[in-house]
Scaffold this motif. Structure first.
Motif, PDB file in Angstrom:
ATOM      1  N   THR A 110      -5.514 -23.283 -56.127  1.00 17.34           N
ATOM      2  CA  THR A 110      -6.423 -23.164 -57.265  1.00 17.34           C
ATOM      3  C   THR A 110      -6.030 -24.199 -58.311  1.00 17.34           C
ATOM      4  OG1 THR A 110      -6.812 -20.802 -56.914  1.00 17.34           O
ATOM      5  CG2 THR A 110      -7.234 -21.658 -59.122  1.00 17.34           C
ATOM      6  N   VAL A 111      -7.005 -24.965 -58.750  1.00 16.53           N
ATOM      7  CA  VAL A 111      -6.779 -25.989 -59.766  1.00 16.53           C
ATOM      8  C   VAL A 111      -7.511 -25.570 -61.032  1.00 16.53           C
ATOM      9  CG1 VAL A 111      -6.996 -28.440 -60.364  1.00 16.53           C
ATOM     10  CG2 VAL A 111      -6.610 -27.754 -57.981  1.00 16.53           C
ATOM     11  N   THR A 112      -6.811 -25.555 -62.152  1.00 20.84           N
ATOM     12  CA  THR A 112      -7.387 -25.122 -63.418  1.00 20.84           C
ATOM     13  C   THR A 112      -7.520 -26.305 -64.380  1.00 20.84           C
ATOM     14  OG1 THR A 112      -5.184 -24.547 -64.235  1.00 20.84           O
ATOM     15  CG2 THR A 112      -6.441 -22.789 -63.164  1.00 20.84           C
ATOM     16  N   ARG A 113      -8.087 -26.020 -65.532  1.00 18.60           N
ATOM     17  CA  ARG A 113      -8.343 -27.047 -66.528  1.00 18.60           C
ATOM     18  C   ARG A 113      -7.069 -27.812 -66.888  1.00 18.60           C
ATOM     19  NH1 ARG A 113     -12.206 -25.752 -71.100  1.00 18.60           N
ATOM     20  NH2 ARG A 113     -11.195 -23.709 -71.065  1.00 18.60           N
ATOM     21  N   GLY A 114      -7.212 -29.125 -66.897  1.00 21.17           N
ATOM     22  CA  GLY A 114      -6.104 -29.985 -67.292  1.00 21.17           C
ATOM     23  C   GLY A 114      -5.163 -30.366 -66.175  1.00 21.17           C
ATOM     24  N   LYS A 115      -5.363 -29.782 -64.984  1.00 22.10           N
ATOM     25  CA  LYS A 115      -4.490 -30.088 -63.850  1.00 22.10           C
ATOM     26  C   LYS A 115      -5.140 -31.142 -62.950  1.00 22.10           C
ATOM     27  CE  LYS A 115      -1.596 -26.989 -65.261  1.00 22.10           C
ATOM     28  NZ  LYS A 115      -0.326 -27.405 -65.904  1.00 22.10           N
ATOM     29  N   ALA A 116      -4.311 -31.816 -62.157  1.00 22.89           N
ATOM     30  CA  ALA A 116      -4.796 -32.915 -61.308  1.00 22.89           C
ATOM     31  C   ALA A 116      -5.388 -32.379 -60.005  1.00 22.89           C
ATOM     32  CB  ALA A 116      -3.671 -33.879 -61.009  1.00 22.89           C
ATOM     33  N   LEU A 117      -6.601 -32.833 -59.681  1.00 14.48           N
ATOM     34  CA  LEU A 117      -7.182 -32.580 -58.363  1.00 14.48           C
ATOM     35  C   LEU A 117      -6.539 -33.507 -57.333  1.00 14.48           C
ATOM     36  CD1 LEU A 117     -11.050 -32.141 -58.782  1.00 14.48           C
ATOM     37  CD2 LEU A 117      -9.476 -30.544 -57.682  1.00 14.48           C
ATOM     38  N   TYR A 118      -6.330 -34.745 -57.726  1.00 15.19           N
ATOM     39  CA  TYR A 118      -5.685 -35.724 -56.860  1.00 15.19           C
ATOM     40  C   TYR A 118      -5.144 -36.847 -57.730  1.00 15.19           C
ATOM     41  CZ  TYR A 118     -10.333 -37.917 -57.333  1.00 15.19           C
ATOM     42  OH  TYR A 118     -11.498 -38.443 -57.816  1.00 15.19           O
ATOM     43  N   ARG A 119      -4.377 -37.746 -57.110  1.00 10.82           N
ATOM     44  CA  ARG A 119      -3.803 -38.889 -57.823  1.00 10.82           C
ATOM     45  C   ARG A 119      -4.127 -40.175 -57.062  1.00 10.82           C
ATOM     46  NH1 ARG A 119       0.432 -38.306 -61.605  1.00 10.82           N
ATOM     47  NH2 ARG A 119       0.772 -36.121 -62.210  1.00 10.82           N
ATOM     48  N   ILE A 120      -4.519 -41.177 -57.804  1.00 10.30           N
ATOM     49  CA  ILE A 120      -4.746 -42.510 -57.251  1.00 10.30           C
ATOM     50  C   ILE A 120      -3.753 -43.451 -57.926  1.00 10.30           C
ATOM     51  CG2 ILE A 120      -6.383 -44.405 -56.969  1.00 10.30           C
ATOM     52  CD1 ILE A 120      -7.122 -41.911 -55.364  1.00 10.30           C
ATOM     53  N   ASP A 121      -2.969 -44.164 -57.120  1.00 17.68           N
ATOM     54  CA  ASP A 121      -1.889 -45.018 -57.646  1.00 17.68           C
ATOM     55  C   ASP A 121      -0.979 -44.226 -58.586  1.00 17.68           C
ATOM     56  OD1 ASP A 121      -2.928 -47.083 -56.166  1.00 17.68           O
ATOM     57  OD2 ASP A 121      -3.982 -48.017 -57.844  1.00 17.68           O
ATOM     58  N   ASP A 122      -0.784 -42.962 -58.241  1.00 14.43           N
ATOM     59  CA  ASP A 122       0.086 -42.021 -58.952  1.00 14.43           C
ATOM     60  C   ASP A 122      -0.392 -41.642 -60.348  1.00 14.43           C
ATOM     61  OD1 ASP A 122       2.188 -40.313 -58.447  1.00 14.43           O
ATOM     62  OD2 ASP A 122       3.612 -41.515 -59.599  1.00 14.43           O
ATOM     63  N   ASP A 123      -1.622 -42.002 -60.702  1.00 11.34           N
ATOM     64  CA  ASP A 123      -2.216 -41.528 -61.954  1.00 11.34           C
ATOM     65  C   ASP A 123      -3.173 -40.390 -61.636  1.00 11.34           C
ATOM     66  OD1 ASP A 123      -0.852 -43.266 -63.568  1.00 11.34           O
ATOM     67  OD2 ASP A 123      -2.448 -44.779 -63.615  1.00 11.34           O
ATOM     68  N   PRO A 124      -3.144 -39.310 -62.442  1.00 11.64           N
ATOM     69  CA  PRO A 124      -3.945 -38.127 -62.098  1.00 11.64           C
ATOM     70  C   PRO A 124      -5.433 -38.292 -62.390  1.00 11.64           C
ATOM     71  CG  PRO A 124      -2.869 -37.798 -64.209  1.00 11.64           C
ATOM     72  CD  PRO A 124      -2.356 -39.109 -63.674  1.00 11.64           C
ATOM     73  N   VAL A 125      -6.238 -37.627 -61.558  1.00  8.13           N
ATOM     74  CA  VAL A 125      -7.660 -37.392 -61.845  1.00  8.13           C
ATOM     75  C   VAL A 125      -7.755 -35.914 -62.178  1.00  8.13           C
ATOM     76  CG1 VAL A 125     -10.001 -37.402 -60.943  1.00  8.13           C
ATOM     77  CG2 VAL A 125      -8.415 -39.261 -60.356  1.00  8.13           C
ATOM     78  N   VAL A 126      -8.128 -35.613 -63.428  1.00  8.68           N
ATOM     79  CA  VAL A 126      -7.918 -34.288 -64.021  1.00  8.68           C
ATOM     80  C   VAL A 126      -9.195 -33.459 -64.008  1.00  8.68           C
ATOM     81  CG1 VAL A 126      -7.263 -33.105 -66.158  1.00  8.68           C
ATOM     82  CG2 VAL A 126      -6.066 -35.191 -65.459  1.00  8.68           C
ATOM     83  N   LEU A 127      -9.047 -32.170 -63.707  1.00  7.60           N
ATOM     84  CA  LEU A 127     -10.164 -31.237 -63.759  1.00  7.60           C
ATOM     85  C   LEU A 127     -10.391 -30.756 -65.190  1.00  7.60           C
ATOM     86  CD1 LEU A 127     -12.232 -29.452 -62.145  1.00  7.60           C
ATOM     87  CD2 LEU A 127     -10.483 -27.652 -62.239  1.00  7.60           C
ATOM     88  N   LEU A 128     -11.634 -30.811 -65.627  1.00 13.54           N
ATOM     89  CA  LEU A 128     -12.054 -30.246 -66.906  1.00 13.54           C
ATOM     90  C   LEU A 128     -13.258 -29.353 -66.648  1.00 13.54           C
ATOM     91  CD1 LEU A 128     -11.792 -33.427 -69.198  1.00 13.54           C
ATOM     92  CD2 LEU A 128     -10.088 -31.608 -68.898  1.00 13.54           C
ATOM     93  N   TYR A 129     -13.585 -28.491 -67.616  1.00 14.82           N
ATOM     94  CA  TYR A 129     -14.667 -27.535 -67.428  1.00 14.82           C
ATOM     95  C   TYR A 129     -15.934 -28.005 -68.133  1.00 14.82           C
ATOM     96  CZ  TYR A 129     -10.967 -24.238 -65.996  1.00 14.82           C
ATOM     97  OH  TYR A 129      -9.915 -23.627 -65.371  1.00 14.82           O
ATOM     98  N   GLY A 130     -17.053 -27.881 -67.416  1.00 13.52           N
ATOM     99  CA  GLY A 130     -18.340 -28.240 -67.999  1.00 13.52           C
ATOM    100  C   GLY A 130     -19.368 -28.467 -66.913  1.00 13.52           C
ATOM    101  N   SER A 131     -20.629 -28.482 -67.300  1.00 12.91           N
ATOM    102  CA  SER A 131     -21.717 -28.653 -66.337  1.00 12.91           C
ATOM    103  C   SER A 131     -22.236 -30.080 -66.270  1.00 12.91           C
ATOM    104  CB  SER A 131     -22.880 -27.713 -66.708  1.00 12.91           C
ATOM    105  OG  SER A 131     -23.351 -27.990 -68.025  1.00 12.91           O
ATOM    106  N   LEU A 132     -21.917 -30.899 -67.253  1.00 14.57           N
ATOM    107  CA  LEU A 132     -22.424 -32.271 -67.307  1.00 14.57           C
ATOM    108  C   LEU A 132     -21.412 -33.214 -66.660  1.00 14.57           C
ATOM    109  CD1 LEU A 132     -24.789 -33.970 -68.473  1.00 14.57           C
ATOM    110  CD2 LEU A 132     -23.386 -34.295 -70.526  1.00 14.57           C
ATOM    111  N   PRO A 133     -21.808 -33.950 -65.631  1.00 15.51           N
ATOM    112  CA  PRO A 133     -20.847 -34.877 -64.992  1.00 15.51           C
ATOM    113  C   PRO A 133     -20.407 -35.979 -65.955  1.00 15.51           C
ATOM    114  CG  PRO A 133     -22.808 -34.540 -63.630  1.00 15.51           C
ATOM    115  CD  PRO A 133     -23.118 -33.966 -64.970  1.00 15.51           C
ATOM    116  N   ALA A 134     -19.205 -36.462 -65.732  1.00 17.03           N
ATOM    117  CA  ALA A 134     -18.725 -37.606 -66.515  1.00 17.03           C
ATOM    118  C   ALA A 134     -19.462 -38.855 -66.027  1.00 17.03           C
ATOM    119  CB  ALA A 134     -17.223 -37.756 -66.343  1.00 17.03           C
ATOM    120  N   TYR A 135     -20.204 -39.499 -66.906  1.00 12.56           N
ATOM    121  CA  TYR A 135     -21.029 -40.616 -66.462  1.00 12.56           C
ATOM    122  C   TYR A 135     -20.821 -41.911 -67.257  1.00 12.56           C
ATOM    123  CZ  TYR A 135     -24.001 -39.432 -70.480  1.00 12.56           C
ATOM    124  OH  TYR A 135     -24.473 -39.174 -71.744  1.00 12.56           O
TER     125      TYR A 135
END
Length: 346
Positions: free
Chosen positions: A84-109
């Motif tokens: 389970t991944v919650t707000r502020g935690k990393a879903l995955y890392r690319i080049d060891d930098d995190p891609v972070v989960l946030l809550y909301g319905s609007l995609p980051a564009y």
């Protein structure tokens, strides 16, 4: 597609045609009136008559959402399957930098920076505030104060403190997610569009596919009963109903169905995935007079009647029929009341 349970002889809800189907073969009223008082009787009962239809479903975590990389680099970490991944935690890392989960319905564009304004700014600032960062106002404006808080956040993440938000470094979801499967592994090369993992919600739900003709059963917010593999019954509520169009193969036409998602106040314990039965309420008639379907008589002049037992004798009383359900039928007519004794034709 769906397995139906007939609770009322051959019909579920009464129509002019359905009534005829249900009472085919009922004894003639004149013959019954000439007979002696029957040895088998029943009592008219006032009750809530509920007609249900049951369909097969699946217990699980609902539909999956695929996540593709928006960066070029090397996959250095992925959340584990089932995690389970919650707000502020990393879903995955690319080049060891995190891609972070946030809550909301609007995609980051778009990239967010000082001077930007909009719904996406407010959605991001709500997350930043929820993560404990302060010094800015949660509104539609990305100000220098927001940028300062973002630099603090980026410092805690261990990434470059730019004060701007790269849309490729955040993922929005309605809430916490559960990792259903992974499509990549640490060490894999990634570029924009590379499939990485799929997620679901964290709460267990039941899903049912219904024919489009059964739309009357699928009402958001309606209560249902779900029977688990061990026979235990739990209550659920319809959370969503979606129309699904499946393209036909070859010369076949496309088909349309309904995908119904059912949530639980308390999730069934000990089950992640299982086949279940879901009982939908098709019709409900509260506080009506009912008798066993077998008590109905076919009248020579048309319609239906009951053999009313009164003072040691018997008479035929015409009745109007309503809903058929669970082996009983709704009736109304002169002299028919709660507690009236009626004959059961032999």
């Amino acid at each position: 597609m769906s397995r139906r349970m007939g609770y009322a002889a051959a019909a579920v809800a009464l129509t002019a045609g359905a009534a005829a189907a249900v009472v085919v073969g009922l004894p003639d009223a004149q013959e019954q009136a000439e007979a002696t008082t029957p040895g088998i009787t029943a009592v008219v009962t006032r009750q809530t008559l509920v007609d249900t239809e049951t369909s097969d479903g699946e217990l699980g975590y609902g539909d999956t959402t695929a996540h593709a990389c928006r960066l070029s680099g090397t996959v250095t970490a992925l959340a584990a399957e089932g995690a389970t991944v919650t707000r502020g935690k990393a879903l995955y890392r690319i080049d060891d930098d995190p891609v972070v989960l946030l809550y909301g319905s609007l995609p980051a564009y778009r990239t967010l920076s000082s001077g930007d304004t909009g719904r996406d700014v407010k959605q991001f600032e709500k997350n930043l505030w929820a993560l404990g960062y302060r010094g800015f106002t949660v509104d539609r404006d990305y100000t220098s104060a927001t940028a300062s808080a973002v630099r603090d956040w980026q410092d805690d993440l261990g990434v470059s403190e730019t004060g701007t938000v790269d849309p490729a470094r955040i993922v929005f979801a309605p809430g916490a997610v559960r990792v259903d499967s992974r499509s990549a592994a640490p060490g894999d090369a990634a570029q924009p569009g590379t499939a990485l993992l799929e997620t679901t919600g964290t709460g267990r739900v039941a899903t049912v596919e219904l024919d489009i003709s059964d739309q009357r059963l699928a009402r958001e917010g309606a209560a249902v009963r779900v029977t688990l593999p061990d026979g235990k019954e739990v209550r659920g509520t319809i959370k969503s109903v979606e129309t699904v169009v499946t393209p036909g193969e070859g010369q076949e036409e496309a088909s349309t169905s309904l995908s119904v998602t059912i949530g639980f106040a308390t999730a069934p314990a000990g089950l992640d995935q299982a086949s279940v039965s879901v009982a939908f309420t098709a019709s409900q008639r509260p506080g009506v007079l009912t008798v066993p379907v077998a008590a109905l008589l076919a009248l020579a002049e048309g319609g239906y009647g009951l053999q009313v037992i009164d003072g040691g004798g018997a008479r035929i009383a015409a009745v109007e029929t309503g809903l058929f359900a669970d082996g009983r039928v709704e009736v109304s007519g002169s002299g028919i009341a709660d507690g009236t004794t009626v004959g059961m034709p032999s």
